[in-house]
Design a protein around this motif. Structure first.
Motif, PDB file in Angstrom:
ATOM      1  N   LEU A  65     -15.159   0.838   2.231  1.00  0.00           N
ATOM      2  CA  LEU A  65     -14.213   1.929   2.496  1.00  0.00           C
ATOM      3  C   LEU A  65     -14.671   2.843   3.634  1.00  0.00           C
ATOM      4  CD1 LEU A  65     -13.361   3.005  -1.174  1.00  0.00           C
ATOM      5  CD2 LEU A  65     -12.090   1.456   0.316  1.00  0.00           C
ATOM      6  N   ARG A  66     -15.788   2.501   4.261  1.00  0.00           N
ATOM      7  CA  ARG A  66     -16.242   3.379   5.342  1.00  0.00           C
ATOM      8  C   ARG A  66     -15.187   3.440   6.450  1.00  0.00           C
ATOM      9  NH1 ARG A  66     -21.661   4.876   5.542  1.00  0.00           N
ATOM     10  NH2 ARG A  66     -22.920   4.000   3.855  1.00  0.00           N
ATOM     11  N   TYR A  67     -14.588   2.313   6.758  1.00  0.00           N
ATOM     12  CA  TYR A  67     -13.487   2.300   7.716  1.00  0.00           C
ATOM     13  C   TYR A  67     -12.562   1.164   7.322  1.00  0.00           C
ATOM     14  CZ  TYR A  67     -10.746   2.020  11.975  1.00  0.00           C
ATOM     15  OH  TYR A  67      -9.700   2.009  12.864  1.00  0.00           O
ATOM     16  N   MET A  68     -11.293   1.551   7.004  1.00  0.00           N
ATOM     17  CA  MET A  68     -10.353   0.540   6.549  1.00  0.00           C
ATOM     18  C   MET A  68      -9.011   0.779   7.222  1.00  0.00           C
ATOM     19  SD  MET A  68      -9.304  -0.686   2.694  1.00  0.00           S
ATOM     20  CE  MET A  68      -8.487   0.841   2.278  1.00  0.00           C
ATOM     21  N   GLU A  69      -8.435  -0.345   7.700  1.00  0.00           N
ATOM     22  CA  GLU A  69      -7.092  -0.307   8.249  1.00  0.00           C
ATOM     23  C   GLU A  69      -6.142  -0.770   7.145  1.00  0.00           C
ATOM     24  OE1 GLU A  69      -7.226  -2.845  11.601  1.00  0.00           O
ATOM     25  OE2 GLU A  69      -8.353  -1.424  12.852  1.00  0.00           O
ATOM     26  N   ILE A  70      -5.250   0.123   6.748  1.00  0.00           N
ATOM     27  CA  ILE A  70      -4.345  -0.136   5.624  1.00  0.00           C
ATOM     28  C   ILE A  70      -3.046  -0.710   6.186  1.00  0.00           C
ATOM     29  CG2 ILE A  70      -3.046   0.904   3.720  1.00  0.00           C
ATOM     30  CD1 ILE A  70      -5.191   3.082   3.628  1.00  0.00           C
ATOM     31  N   THR A  71      -2.726  -1.894   5.697  1.00  0.00           N
ATOM     32  CA  THR A  71      -1.480  -2.522   6.132  1.00  0.00           C
ATOM     33  C   THR A  71      -0.351  -2.279   5.146  1.00  0.00           C
ATOM     34  OG1 THR A  71      -2.164  -4.568   5.054  1.00  0.00           O
ATOM     35  CG2 THR A  71      -2.701  -4.313   7.397  1.00  0.00           C
ATOM     36  N   ARG A  72      -0.723  -2.129   3.893  1.00  0.00           N
ATOM     37  CA  ARG A  72       0.327  -1.918   2.874  1.00  0.00           C
ATOM     38  C   ARG A  72      -0.249  -1.035   1.765  1.00  0.00           C
ATOM     39  NH1 ARG A  72       1.826  -4.041  -2.008  1.00  0.00           N
ATOM     40  NH2 ARG A  72       4.094  -4.030  -2.448  1.00  0.00           N
ATOM     41  N   SER A  73       0.558  -0.057   1.369  1.00  0.00           N
ATOM     42  CA  SER A  73       0.158   0.785   0.231  1.00  0.00           C
ATOM     43  C   SER A  73       1.399   1.174  -0.564  1.00  0.00           C
ATOM     44  CB  SER A  73      -0.565   2.042   0.723  1.00  0.00           C
ATOM     45  OG  SER A  73       0.325   2.908   1.395  1.00  0.00           O
ATOM     46  N   TRP A  74       1.207   1.295  -1.816  1.00  0.00           N
ATOM     47  CA  TRP A  74       2.298   1.739  -2.719  1.00  0.00           C
ATOM     48  C   TRP A  74       1.680   2.600  -3.823  1.00  0.00           C
ATOM     49  CZ3 TRP A  74       7.496   1.383  -2.409  1.00  0.00           C
ATOM     50  CH2 TRP A  74       8.236   1.794  -3.543  1.00  0.00           C
ATOM     51  N   THR A  75       2.188   3.801  -3.921  1.00  0.00           N
ATOM     52  CA  THR A  75       1.653   4.734  -4.914  1.00  0.00           C
ATOM     53  C   THR A  75       2.792   5.198  -5.820  1.00  0.00           C
ATOM     54  OG1 THR A  75      -0.025   5.508  -3.368  1.00  0.00           O
ATOM     55  CG2 THR A  75       0.438   6.903  -5.296  1.00  0.00           C
TER      56      THR A  75
ATOM     57  N   ILE B  41      -3.534  -0.568  -2.761  1.00  0.00           N
ATOM     58  CA  ILE B  41      -3.748  -0.506  -1.323  1.00  0.00           C
ATOM     59  C   ILE B  41      -4.285  -1.854  -0.849  1.00  0.00           C
ATOM     60  CG2 ILE B  41      -5.000   0.656   0.526  1.00  0.00           C
ATOM     61  CD1 ILE B  41      -5.184   3.089  -1.285  1.00  0.00           C
ATOM     62  N   THR B  42      -3.698  -2.363   0.219  1.00  0.00           N
ATOM     63  CA  THR B  42      -4.163  -3.612   0.846  1.00  0.00           C
ATOM     64  C   THR B  42      -4.471  -3.305   2.304  1.00  0.00           C
ATOM     65  OG1 THR B  42      -2.787  -4.958  -0.598  1.00  0.00           O
ATOM     66  CG2 THR B  42      -3.579  -5.986   1.445  1.00  0.00           C
ATOM     67  N   GLY B  43      -5.689  -3.736   2.722  1.00  0.00           N
ATOM     68  CA  GLY B  43      -6.068  -3.472   4.102  1.00  0.00           C
ATOM     69  C   GLY B  43      -7.263  -4.307   4.531  1.00  0.00           C
ATOM     70  N   THR B  44      -7.779  -3.998   5.685  1.00  0.00           N
ATOM     71  CA  THR B  44      -8.916  -4.722   6.262  1.00  0.00           C
ATOM     72  C   THR B  44     -10.029  -3.738   6.525  1.00  0.00           C
ATOM     73  OG1 THR B  44      -7.454  -6.322   7.318  1.00  0.00           O
ATOM     74  CG2 THR B  44      -9.699  -6.163   8.162  1.00  0.00           C
ATOM     75  N   SER B  45     -11.246  -4.077   5.970  1.00  0.00           N
ATOM     76  CA  SER B  45     -12.409  -3.224   6.170  1.00  0.00           C
ATOM     77  C   SER B  45     -13.187  -3.759   7.366  1.00  0.00           C
ATOM     78  CB  SER B  45     -13.292  -3.237   4.922  1.00  0.00           C
ATOM     79  OG  SER B  45     -14.493  -2.569   5.178  1.00  0.00           O
ATOM     80  N   ARG B  46     -13.630  -2.883   8.220  1.00  0.00           N
ATOM     81  CA  ARG B  46     -14.370  -3.286   9.408  1.00  0.00           C
ATOM     82  C   ARG B  46     -15.691  -2.530   9.379  1.00  0.00           C
ATOM     83  NH1 ARG B  46     -10.888  -6.214  12.358  1.00  0.00           N
ATOM     84  NH2 ARG B  46      -8.648  -5.791  12.087  1.00  0.00           N
ATOM     85  N   LEU B  47     -16.788  -3.347   9.274  1.00  0.00           N
ATOM     86  CA  LEU B  47     -18.116  -2.755   9.175  1.00  0.00           C
ATOM     87  C   LEU B  47     -19.107  -3.677   9.891  1.00  0.00           C
ATOM     88  CD1 LEU B  47     -19.917  -0.536   7.933  1.00  0.00           C
ATOM     89  CD2 LEU B  47     -20.216  -2.055   5.964  1.00  0.00           C
ATOM     90  N   ASN B  48     -19.822  -3.076  10.828  1.00  0.00           N
ATOM     91  CA  ASN B  48     -20.849  -3.808  11.578  1.00  0.00           C
ATOM     92  C   ASN B  48     -20.267  -5.064  12.223  1.00  0.00           C
ATOM     93  OD1 ASN B  48     -22.780  -1.923  10.742  1.00  0.00           O
ATOM     94  ND2 ASN B  48     -23.178  -3.098   8.842  1.00  0.00           N
ATOM     95  N   GLY B  49     -19.070  -4.974  12.775  1.00  0.00           N
ATOM     96  CA  GLY B  49     -18.439  -6.084  13.482  1.00  0.00           C
ATOM     97  C   GLY B  49     -17.860  -7.130  12.578  1.00  0.00           C
ATOM     98  N   LYS B  50     -17.902  -6.886  11.264  1.00  0.00           N
ATOM     99  CA  LYS B  50     -17.349  -7.842  10.308  1.00  0.00           C
ATOM    100  C   LYS B  50     -16.064  -7.279   9.728  1.00  0.00           C
ATOM    101  CE  LYS B  50     -21.887  -9.684   9.028  1.00  0.00           C
ATOM    102  NZ  LYS B  50     -22.818  -9.935   7.917  1.00  0.00           N
ATOM    103  N   SER B  51     -15.168  -8.191   9.404  1.00  0.00           N
ATOM    104  CA  SER B  51     -13.882  -7.804   8.808  1.00  0.00           C
ATOM    105  C   SER B  51     -13.769  -8.432   7.430  1.00  0.00           C
ATOM    106  CB  SER B  51     -12.713  -8.274   9.676  1.00  0.00           C
ATOM    107  OG  SER B  51     -12.780  -7.667  10.954  1.00  0.00           O
ATOM    108  N   ASN B  52     -13.299  -7.634   6.471  1.00  0.00           N
ATOM    109  CA  ASN B  52     -13.092  -8.122   5.106  1.00  0.00           C
ATOM    110  C   ASN B  52     -11.760  -7.577   4.586  1.00  0.00           C
ATOM    111  OD1 ASN B  52     -15.691  -9.510   4.407  1.00  0.00           O
ATOM    112  ND2 ASN B  52     -16.483  -7.493   4.965  1.00  0.00           N
ATOM    113  N   THR B  53     -11.090  -8.440   3.889  1.00  0.00           N
ATOM    114  CA  THR B  53      -9.827  -8.007   3.264  1.00  0.00           C
ATOM    115  C   THR B  53     -10.141  -7.259   1.980  1.00  0.00           C
ATOM    116  OG1 THR B  53      -8.630  -9.883   4.188  1.00  0.00           O
ATOM    117  CG2 THR B  53      -7.633  -8.755   2.289  1.00  0.00           C
TER     118      THR B  53
END
Length: 879
Positions: free
Chosen positions: A792-802, A818-830
């Motif tokens: 969660l340090r840096y996440m790009e959120i593509t879809r959220s519903w609350t 919440i659905t998004g992509t986490s980007r940390l140290n050049g790596k991306s994780n869903t």
């Protein structure tokens, strides 16, 4: 022979001249001859000698005197004999005041005594009196016509207010018509009957019967009256149709010495206060005439109310009632009761003077008192009317008039009022009554004590209130306290009660000291000036103005028509800054700009209550506070008030427009419209619409809120900037960017929910960034949660519903996916994050420390226990 001729000539001259001499000396010998028939001490006199013509005897003026009192005056009488004697009189005036001077001795023996003797002397004649007047009863003047013979006598009398037609044959008297108009605009009293006269006409008929039907004011039913008597005793009965008891039942007896009315009954079942009682009267020596008769009697009045039965007794006599002078002692003693009101009376008095002008003087000790309840809430502890020394005559009331009233009202308080004055021949619109009044009391609802004092007079047709001062030491109600309000006269109040030119005028001033409020605000000392002008207190116009230092003036005018109060009030354009004193200093609210103006029309009447309608306007208002500002405030309030219900928005809705609201979040272009009834109902709902505000980079709108509420009001969020939200709530632990939308179904009168099934989502990309120090601290404290925190340090959120729910207790529940992509140290994780959050928003708004609360929640949810404990080692749990 010459002597015989001389004697014959002398006898012829005597025969010729004697009638002529008798005619020329009528004024001399007729009074002397008439004296044989007249009572001693009476006489007739001529102002002008009678004249004999070829066909008539003319008498220009004849007077009948008792000593020096003229009992009768005959004007322009002529006596003719066409077929029978005919006497025509232009006017006959009788003076009733001279009757008391007639001698009581027997008439001359030569005069006739019995009715038959009088009738036998009557010639065949007609008598006409064009105008018959009896003083002092000139109102009953009329024309008299008599047709008489020794066997029959007929009478006709016609006046403006009286009409009589009767005939007599021997002792039998028949009244064929008798009409008497006693009151204006009322049907006349009508009577018919038959009577038998005594042989000697020196008393009442020996028997008779008469009946009539009459209408009386204030009595709805016709009255049937009947009198019947025989052998010197009889009875008078008056019945109202539809009533079981007679209004009058008076049995009476007559002897040569005394007239007795014994055990008479009367009743009065009208005007909501049934009355009744007994009556008895004795008249001794009635044959001696009114002057010497001794009259005494007793009458009682029975009343009944909620406090029980009351009995008052009026006693009078023995005393005399005379044409010139009366001497009748009387006293009213007892009590009367109606509802909860009791009236006590001890009224000794003396009736003196002539019957035409009597005088009633109250003796020492005369006092009227009362206590009880006049209306449901006002209790009369005591009211006193001392009447000693007061005199009542035809000219009016004379003497000192006083009254003392002590009363209390259970909710409003107690008071004492005094009235003291003097009357001089006073009757309404005649004479003079001067008074002064004073009093004080307590006004419990407002913790106040009040006083009143003033002077006035009623002279002839003018009532003048020359002095008035009334006020309170304070008025305190709830959070408000008014200091020393007082009402005084600015110009005397005058009421001229003239039928042709009535006038009513005056002016008053109401001054009040500073009005303070517990919150700290204050209204400066205020003054209300108003004047009245019209025809009477039930029909006048008024105008005035109200101002408090720089506030106002509010101008008022209108009219009162005796049933309805109508008026209008104008508040001219005025700067809002004049209202700064009303704002508590501790609030640190500063009114900077803007203008206010208003106009109201109002009406009030019994059965209707108070009604008003109009509008108020605020233009360009500006309000600054330590933490926020309101600029560009425009407010329009059209309204109508009726039956304690406000109708908001009559020719357009109540409109509020605010250009800018500066707070933690700056809001712009705020709009809201309100229309409907308050209090609202199903038939007259209240609707809030057109609610819109630009905030947080987007727009917040409310389509419509209807009260009473059947459907949720949908609050919509459009393109709200998440970065501005986090900045506004001062979250330091995370940063967001991107916009989100939402819909919050809003309930205001639901027992369980405030928001039910609300939602938030993002229409475009959003980013979430945790503060580095916060993320490092969370990862360090809990190794297992560290990996999740790193996502969660840096996440790009593509879809959220609350999903959002808020209950009526303030408990907020948010379920976020919440659905998004986490980007940390050049790596991306869903990343798929499901988050559930509960918090009481009432406490949240009080603290406004959302960031610290969020950190605490994340720490709790990121806690992971150690999977196992090694043998022989202590188990540890790291966070």
């Amino acid at each position: 022979m010459k002597g015989k001729y001389k004697a014959a000539i002398a006898l012829l001259l005597l025969i010729t001249l004697l009638p002529l001499m008798l005619l020329l000396t009528l004024a001399k010998w007729v009074p002397t001859l008439a004296g044989i028939w007249l009572p001693a001490g009476t006489r007739i006199a001529f102002e002008e000698s009678p004249r004999l013509t070829r066909h008539a005897l003319l008498i220009p003026d004849l007077r009948y005197l008792v000593d020096d009192c003229t009992l009768a005056v005959v004007k322009n009488a002529d006596l003719t004999h066409p077929s029978r004697w005919q006497l025509n009189i232009s006017s006959l005036t009788l003076n009733a005041d001279c009757l008391s001077k007639l001698p009581q001795s027997e008439s001359t023996p030569a005069a006739p005594r019995t009715l038959a003797q009088w009738q036998a002397m009557l010639p065949f004649a007609w008598v006409t009196v064009d105008t018959l007047t009896v003083s002092p009863w000139q109102t009953w003047a009329g024309k008299l016509s008599l047709a008489v013979t020794p066997e029959n006598q007929q009478l006709r009398y016609q006046g403006d207010r009286i009409s009589v037609q009767a005939r007599m044959h021997g002792q039998a008297l028949t009244v064929e018509q008798f009409e008497l108009a006693l009151f204006e605009n009322q049907p006349p009293l009508k009577l018919a009957g038959e009577f038998t006269l005594p042989l000697v006409p020196d008393g009442l008929p020996v028997s008779g019967h008469a009946s009539t039907t009459l209408s009386v004011a204030h009595i709805p039913e016709p009255l049937d009256a009947e009198i019947d008597w025989r052998d010197r005793q009889g009875q008078l009965i008056v019945m109202a149709r539809g009533q079981p008891d007679p209004l009058l039942d008076l049995p009476w007896q007559l002897t040569d010495e005394q007239f007795t009315l014994s055990d008479g009954r009367w009743s009065w079942p009208y005007q909501g206060m049934p009355l009744g009682g007994r009556v008895g009267v004795k008249i001794a020596d009635w044959k001696k005439g009114l002057e010497q008769a001794q009259i005494s009697g007793r009458m009682n009045v029975l009343t009944q109310g909620d406090a029980g039965k009351g009995n008052a007794v009026l006693t009078f006599g023995p005393g005399r009632l005379g044409m010139d002078n009366s001497a009748m002692p009387m006293q009213l003693t007892g009590e009367a009761k109606q509802g909860d009101l009791i009236l006590y009376a001890v009224l000794p008095a003396q009736l003196t003077g002539s019957l035409s002008d009597p005088l009633l003087a109250f003796a020492p000790g005369a006092l009227l008192r009362s206590r009880g309840r006049i209306i449901d809430s006002l209790n009369i502890d005591e009211v006193r009317w001392p009447l000693a020394g007061v005199k009542v005559t035809r000219q009016g009331v004379e003497g000192r008039l006083q009254a003392i009233l002590r009363a209390h009202e259970n909710q409003l308080g107690d008071f004492v009022l005094h009235l003291d004055g003097r009357a001089t021949n006073f009757l309404p619109d005649k004479g003079l009554w001067q008074w002064r009044y004073w009093g004080d009391g307590n006004f419990t609802p407002m913790q106040a004590r009040w006083d009143v004092a003033g002077k006035g007079e009623w002279q002839d047709k003018q009532i003048l209130l020359s002095d008035l001062s009334t006020g309170f030491d304070q008025l305190q109600y709830g959070s408000m306290r008014v200091s020393q309000p007082r009402l005084v006269l600015d110009a005397p109040i005058r009421w001229l009660r003239d039928a042709q030119n009535p006038q009513f005028s005056g002016s008053l001033v109401l001054d009040a000291g500073q009005t303070t409020f517990t919150g700290g605000g204050a209204l400066p000392p205020s003054t209300l000036n108003f004047s009245v002008k019209g025809s009477d207190p039930t029909l006048f116009q008024f105008k005035g103005d109200l101002h408090a230092d720089a506030i106002g003036p509010v101008r008022v005018n209108g009219r009162w028509d005796g049933e309805r109060l109508r008026g209008q009030a104008w508040w001219p354009p005025q700067s809002l800054t004049v209202f700064q004193p009303l704002i508590p200093p501790d609030s640190k609210i500063n009114l900077r700009e803007g203008k206010l103006y208003a106009q109201v029309a109002f009406s009030a009447a019994a059965g209707q209550g108070f009604e008003a309608g109009g509008h108020g306007v605020i233009k360009g208002g500006s309000l600054w506070m330590p933490d926020n500002q309101l600029n560009g405030v425009d407010f329009v309030l059209p309204f109508r008030l009726r039956d304690a219900t406000w109708q908001l928005g009559t020719r357009g809705p109540v409109a509020l427009r605010i250009g800018e609201i500066v707070n933690q979040v700056t809001l712009t272009h705020f709009t809201a419209d309100l229309e409907g009834a308050y209090p609202w109902s199903e038939e007259n709902p209240l609707t809030l619409s057109n609610v819109s505000v630009d905030a947080l980079g987007g727009k917040i709108t409310l389509q419509q809120l209807r009260l009473p509420q059947h459907d949720a009001a949908l609050l919509r969020l459009q393109n709200i900037s998440s970065s501005e939200v986090t900045t506004a709530i001062k979250v330091k632990q995370l940063a967001m960017s991107g916009a989100f939308n939402g819909a919050l179904p809003l309930w205001l009168d639901n027992e369980k929910w405030i928001i039910k099934d609300g939602w938030l989502n993002n229409p475009g990309p959003m980013t979430l960034r945790l503060d580095k120090d916060t993320a490092d601290a969370l990862a360090k404290n809990n190794i297992a949660a560290g990996a999740a925190i790193n996502w969660l340090r840096y996440m790009e959120i593509t879809r959220s519903w609350t999903k959002i729910n808020l209950d009526s207790q303030g408990l907020l529940n948010m379920q976020a996916a919440i659905t998004g992509t986490s980007r940390l140290n050049g790596k991306s994780n869903t990343v798929n994050l499901n988050y559930n959050h509960e918090e009481n928003v009432f406490a949240l708004w009080e603290s406004l420390r959302f960031g610290d609360n969020l950190q605490s929640k994340l720490e709790q949810h990121a806690t992971v226990p150690m999977p196992h404990c090694l043998p022989g080692k202590e188990c540890e749990e790291k966070q």
